[in-house]
Design a protein around this motif. Structure first.
Motif, PDB file in Angstrom:
ATOM      1  N   ARG A  11       0.841  -1.221   0.095  1.00  0.00           N
ATOM      2  CA  ARG A  11       0.035  -0.136   0.154  1.00  0.00           C
ATOM      3  C   ARG A  11       0.881   1.419   0.108  1.00  0.00           C
ATOM      4  O   ARG A  11       0.339   2.365  -0.310  1.00  0.00           O
ATOM      5  N   ARG A  12       2.232   1.224   0.464  1.00  0.00           N
ATOM      6  CA  ARG A  12       2.999   2.327   0.615  1.00  0.00           C
ATOM      7  C   ARG A  12       3.877   2.589  -0.591  1.00  0.00           C
ATOM      8  O   ARG A  12       4.487   3.686  -0.927  1.00  0.00           O
ATOM      9  N   PRO A  68       9.178   5.192   2.434  1.00  0.00           N
ATOM     10  CA  PRO A  68       7.936   4.121   2.191  1.00  0.00           C
ATOM     11  C   PRO A  68       7.038   4.153   3.250  1.00  0.00           C
ATOM     12  O   PRO A  68       5.813   3.900   3.314  1.00  0.00           O
ATOM     13  N   GLY A  71       4.482   6.849   3.233  1.00  0.00           N
ATOM     14  CA  GLY A  71       3.722   6.936   1.809  1.00  0.00           C
ATOM     15  C   GLY A  71       3.969   7.706   0.568  1.00  0.00           C
ATOM     16  O   GLY A  71       3.178   7.934  -0.130  1.00  0.00           O
ATOM     17  N   SER A  74       3.326   5.957  -2.452  1.00  0.00           N
ATOM     18  CA  SER A  74       2.201   5.328  -2.686  1.00  0.00           C
ATOM     19  C   SER A  74       1.385   5.823  -4.014  1.00  0.00           C
ATOM     20  O   SER A  74       2.171   6.721  -4.573  1.00  0.00           O
TER      21      SER A  74
END
Length: 140
Positions: A11-12, A68, A71, A74
């Protein structure tokens, strides 16, 4: 099934944001190198390349750890400067702190002074803002 760690990092980190990582590393390396030149002269880059690189390493390590997790790469970061710039600033604060801690440790020379911390925090932040803004203005 993916583990929670893989899901968290998935997700990141988005592959579409890879160019931002290049821009960020170049921006941070450039401002830190300018600082090295201001304090030691341009010839220092060729006469003491290891020392020059060891000046950059604590902050690049901090960036590699914090960005990371916050995010900064992301999926949303790769969409627009409006999304990317705040993520970079949020990531730079803990990244710089990690860099300061590493510089203050016996692993790296240079130590830490509050005035140095303020300058690196502000100038590094401006470099990330400018780099990401230019990236989206020129390339997207």
């Amino acid at each position: 099934m993916a583990s929670s760690e893989e899901s968290f990092l998935a997700r990141r980190i988005d592959a579409e944001a890879f160019p931002l990582a290049v821009v960020d590393v170049l921006a941070l390396s450039a401002v830190l190198t300018i600082g090295v030149i201001n304090h030691n002269g341009v010839e220092y880059l060729s006469t003491a390349p290891v020392a020059w690189l060891l000046t950059l390493v604590p902050f690049l390590v901090g960036w590699a750890v914090a960005s990371p997790l916050i995010g900064a790469y992301s999926a949303g970061a790769a969409e627009s400067a409006k999304a990317a710039i705040p993520l970079a600033i949020r990531a730079w604060i803990p990244a710089a702190i990690i860099g300061f801690v590493l510089r203050a440790s016996p692993l790296f020379s240079g130590g830490f002074q509050v005035s140095f911390g303020v300058v690196v925090l502000l100038v590094g932040g401006v470099a990330l803002i400018a780099g990401r803004w230019l990236f989206f203005a020129l390339l997207r």
